[in-house]
Scaffold this motif. Structure first.
Motif, PDB file in Angstrom:
ATOM      1  N   TYR A 324     -44.966   1.168 -11.014  1.00  0.00           N
ATOM      2  CA  TYR A 324     -45.536  -0.176 -10.871  1.00  0.00           C
ATOM      3  C   TYR A 324     -46.979  -0.133 -10.370  1.00  0.00           C
ATOM      4  O   TYR A 324     -47.520  -1.132  -9.935  1.00  0.00           O
ATOM      5  CB  TYR A 324     -44.660  -1.022  -9.946  1.00  0.00           C
ATOM      6  CG  TYR A 324     -43.365  -1.425 -10.630  1.00  0.00           C
ATOM      7  CD1 TYR A 324     -43.310  -2.532 -11.464  1.00  0.00           C
ATOM      8  CD2 TYR A 324     -42.212  -0.664 -10.465  1.00  0.00           C
ATOM      9  CE1 TYR A 324     -42.133  -2.885 -12.111  1.00  0.00           C
ATOM     10  CE2 TYR A 324     -41.038  -1.007 -11.111  1.00  0.00           C
ATOM     11  CZ  TYR A 324     -41.000  -2.114 -11.936  1.00  0.00           C
ATOM     12  OH  TYR A 324     -39.843  -2.464 -12.586  1.00  0.00           O
ATOM     13  N   ASN A 325     -47.569   1.051 -10.476  1.00  0.00           N
ATOM     14  CA  ASN A 325     -48.980   1.241 -10.133  1.00  0.00           C
ATOM     15  C   ASN A 325     -49.731   1.519 -11.436  1.00  0.00           C
ATOM     16  O   ASN A 325     -49.518   2.552 -12.074  1.00  0.00           O
ATOM     17  CB  ASN A 325     -49.118   2.417  -9.149  1.00  0.00           C
ATOM     18  CG  ASN A 325     -50.541   2.690  -8.743  1.00  0.00           C
ATOM     19  OD1 ASN A 325     -51.429   2.814  -9.573  1.00  0.00           O
ATOM     20  ND2 ASN A 325     -50.759   2.806  -7.438  1.00  0.00           N
ATOM     21  N   ASP A 326     -50.589   0.598 -11.839  1.00  0.00           N
ATOM     22  CA  ASP A 326     -51.259   0.696 -13.144  1.00  0.00           C
ATOM     23  C   ASP A 326     -52.061   1.987 -13.279  1.00  0.00           C
ATOM     24  O   ASP A 326     -52.080   2.601 -14.359  1.00  0.00           O
ATOM     25  CB  ASP A 326     -52.179  -0.508 -13.362  1.00  0.00           C
ATOM     26  CG  ASP A 326     -51.404  -1.797 -13.607  1.00  0.00           C
ATOM     27  OD1 ASP A 326     -50.209  -1.711 -13.953  1.00  0.00           O
ATOM     28  OD2 ASP A 326     -51.999  -2.882 -13.447  1.00  0.00           O
ATOM     29  N   GLU A 327     -52.724   2.394 -12.210  1.00  0.00           N
ATOM     30  CA  GLU A 327     -53.533   3.618 -12.271  1.00  0.00           C
ATOM     31  C   GLU A 327     -52.639   4.837 -12.472  1.00  0.00           C
ATOM     32  O   GLU A 327     -52.949   5.723 -13.280  1.00  0.00           O
ATOM     33  CB  GLU A 327     -54.356   3.767 -10.987  1.00  0.00           C
ATOM     34  CG  GLU A 327     -55.280   4.979 -11.003  1.00  0.00           C
ATOM     35  CD  GLU A 327     -56.109   5.093  -9.733  1.00  0.00           C
ATOM     36  OE1 GLU A 327     -56.806   6.123  -9.587  1.00  0.00           O
ATOM     37  OE2 GLU A 327     -56.062   4.172  -8.891  1.00  0.00           O
ATOM     38  N   TRP A 328     -51.527   4.889 -11.747  1.00  0.00           N
ATOM     39  CA  TRP A 328     -50.601   6.014 -11.893  1.00  0.00           C
ATOM     40  C   TRP A 328     -50.041   6.054 -13.308  1.00  0.00           C
ATOM     41  O   TRP A 328     -49.960   7.128 -13.920  1.00  0.00           O
ATOM     42  CB  TRP A 328     -49.465   5.896 -10.880  1.00  0.00           C
ATOM     43  CG  TRP A 328     -48.552   7.096 -10.856  1.00  0.00           C
ATOM     44  CD1 TRP A 328     -48.643   8.177 -10.036  1.00  0.00           C
ATOM     45  CD2 TRP A 328     -47.425   7.344 -11.724  1.00  0.00           C
ATOM     46  NE1 TRP A 328     -47.642   9.092 -10.322  1.00  0.00           N
ATOM     47  CE2 TRP A 328     -46.883   8.598 -11.358  1.00  0.00           C
ATOM     48  CE3 TRP A 328     -46.836   6.639 -12.756  1.00  0.00           C
ATOM     49  CZ2 TRP A 328     -45.768   9.156 -11.996  1.00  0.00           C
ATOM     50  CZ3 TRP A 328     -45.722   7.186 -13.407  1.00  0.00           C
ATOM     51  CH2 TRP A 328     -45.202   8.427 -13.031  1.00  0.00           C
ATOM     52  N   VAL A 329     -49.641   4.908 -13.832  1.00  0.00           N
ATOM     53  CA  VAL A 329     -49.087   4.855 -15.188  1.00  0.00           C
ATOM     54  C   VAL A 329     -50.117   5.326 -16.208  1.00  0.00           C
ATOM     55  O   VAL A 329     -49.813   6.121 -17.110  1.00  0.00           O
ATOM     56  CB  VAL A 329     -48.591   3.429 -15.531  1.00  0.00           C
ATOM     57  CG1 VAL A 329     -48.243   3.324 -17.017  1.00  0.00           C
ATOM     58  CG2 VAL A 329     -47.379   3.078 -14.678  1.00  0.00           C
ATOM     59  N   ALA A 330     -51.360   4.870 -16.063  1.00  0.00           N
ATOM     60  CA  ALA A 330     -52.412   5.269 -17.002  1.00  0.00           C
ATOM     61  C   ALA A 330     -52.636   6.778 -16.973  1.00  0.00           C
ATOM     62  O   ALA A 330     -52.839   7.413 -18.021  1.00  0.00           O
ATOM     63  CB  ALA A 330     -53.711   4.537 -16.669  1.00  0.00           C
ATOM     64  N   ASN A 331     -52.556   7.373 -15.790  1.00  0.00           N
ATOM     65  CA  ASN A 331     -52.827   8.809 -15.643  1.00  0.00           C
ATOM     66  C   ASN A 331     -51.633   9.686 -16.007  1.00  0.00           C
ATOM     67  O   ASN A 331     -51.804  10.830 -16.433  1.00  0.00           O
ATOM     68  CB  ASN A 331     -53.248   9.122 -14.203  1.00  0.00           C
ATOM     69  CG  ASN A 331     -54.609   8.545 -13.852  1.00  0.00           C
ATOM     70  OD1 ASN A 331     -55.440   8.328 -14.739  1.00  0.00           O
ATOM     71  ND2 ASN A 331     -54.840   8.272 -12.581  1.00  0.00           N
ATOM     72  N   ASN A 332     -50.416   9.157 -15.846  1.00  0.00           N
ATOM     73  CA  ASN A 332     -49.222   9.979 -16.013  1.00  0.00           C
ATOM     74  C   ASN A 332     -48.375   9.645 -17.236  1.00  0.00           C
ATOM     75  O   ASN A 332     -47.689  10.515 -17.770  1.00  0.00           O
ATOM     76  CB  ASN A 332     -48.353   9.890 -14.759  1.00  0.00           C
ATOM     77  CG  ASN A 332     -48.982  10.533 -13.555  1.00  0.00           C
ATOM     78  OD1 ASN A 332     -48.851  11.737 -13.347  1.00  0.00           O
ATOM     79  ND2 ASN A 332     -49.680   9.753 -12.754  1.00  0.00           N
TER      80      ASN A 332
END
Length: 350
Positions: A324-332
């Protein structure tokens, strides 16, 4: 005296079960799928917050009745989080030390929950290392390695006795389509799909079992080829499901159909589901739901009506810093917008 302690331990677990109600079956209303009823068995309402509460209880009873767990036995488990949280709960209930062997990438919230119940977390770099390290610790500490990946398929009575399949069919009795056309499940150990698949056959139901597998997991290829030696280099990015080897608890013979699910599709599903039910769910629920939607679409194309049941495996609050963290999702995980656009018509009112 040893038997006295075991008897008391089993009594504590059974009393804990007696205090608990079964989990809810939530009807998911999707107007775009008229005539096809979708249900989510909400396993997040267990005391430890996930489907794995059932497994942990069964594994402790199995170990106690087999004589593997005695007073002061240190319990060791290889787990990416939810099973370890639930086993830590039962270890505390019995006054036993507990160590979870898990990848360093495990969600922080799960680590905190394990520690809340008095467990210790022992980290490894890669998910493939958890097995050998758990065995090493068990030998070193003269403890018991629970080994969910071997014993999950046999620790639960698949013929009935209030298992999850039994509960699903009981709760569906008064629905418009009481016998599900499909039950959809994602495999971590494979134990739940084994229980559901065996129960369906034993009860002579017409329901079919579909298992959905994320990226970086060998279950789908194992189902297709029967090759037990399959491995993959990378661990699953959908925490709690998918494995880098063909686990002993995964029983392909009870599975009717499998679907390989892109990780981006799983994340898109939990985002859309949140808008529909007002709740965050874990990523494996997204994997499950994607399989449900693909099967429902196929049923619709075939002008077939019926019901599909899947599992809401755990709550999304455990994953606020990851899925639910957009930055984490984009990176992973990567861009999920294509799948959100593809799947959003299922959730629209018009």
């Amino acid at each position: 005296m040893a038997n006295q302690w075991v008897n008391q331990a089993i009594g504590k677990i059974e009393a804990d079960f007696q205090r608990s109600a079964d989990t809810h079956l939530i009807k998911l209303t999707l107007p775009a799928l008229s005539g096809i009823d979708i249900y989510l068995k909400d396993e997040s309402t267990h005391p430890t917050g996930s489907l794995k509460h059932r497994l942990a209880r069964s594994l402790f009873l199995y170990g106690l009745c087999n004589g593997w767990i005695q007073e002061q036995t240190t319990i060791i488990e290889s787990s990416s989080g939810s099973t370890a949280v639930s086993e830590a709960y039962f270890a505390r209930l019995l006054g036993l030390p507990f160590i979870a062997v898990m990848p360093k990438s495990t969600a922080k919230k799960k680590v905190q929950q394990i520690e809340f119940y008095g467990g210790q977390c022992h980290f490894v770099d890669h998910s493939s290392e958890i097995y050998a390290e758990s065995q090493r610790l068990a030998k070193e500490l003269n403890g018991h390695y629970m080994d969910q990946f071997t014993y999950a398929e046999r620790a639960t009575d698949w013929r009935g006795n209030n298992n999850i399949a039994n509960a699903i069919f009981d709760q569906m009795q008064k629905e418009p389509h009481p016998t599900p056309t499909w039950i959809v499940m994602s495999p971590g150990t494979g134990g739940t799909s084994a229980t559901i698949g065996r129960y369906i056959r034993y009860q002579q139901e017409t329901t079919q079992l579909c298992v959905v597998d994320p990226e970086n997991s060998v279950f789908f290829d194992y189902f297709k080829t029967g090759d037990t030696t399959l491995t993959c280099d990378n661990g699953s990015r959908i925490e709690g499901i998918g494995r880098p080897r063909a686990e002993p608890s995964f029983i392909p013979g009870v599975v009717d159909h499998m679907i390989k699910v892109d990780d981006a599709a799983s994340i898109a599903c939990i985002r859309l589901l949140e808008k529909s039910i007002g709740r965050k769910t874990g990523p494996s629920t997204g994997t499950n739901l994607y399989g449900v939607l693909m099967l429902a679409k196929q049923m619709q194309q075939n002008q077939q009506q019926g019901s599909i049941v899947t599992l809401l495996c755990d709550a999304g609050e455990r994953y606020l810093d990851t899925y639910y963290n957009d930055e984490w999702v984009a990176n992973n995980i990567g861009d999920t917008s294509e799948y959100e656009a593809l799947l959003s018509p299922f959730f629209n009112d018009d």
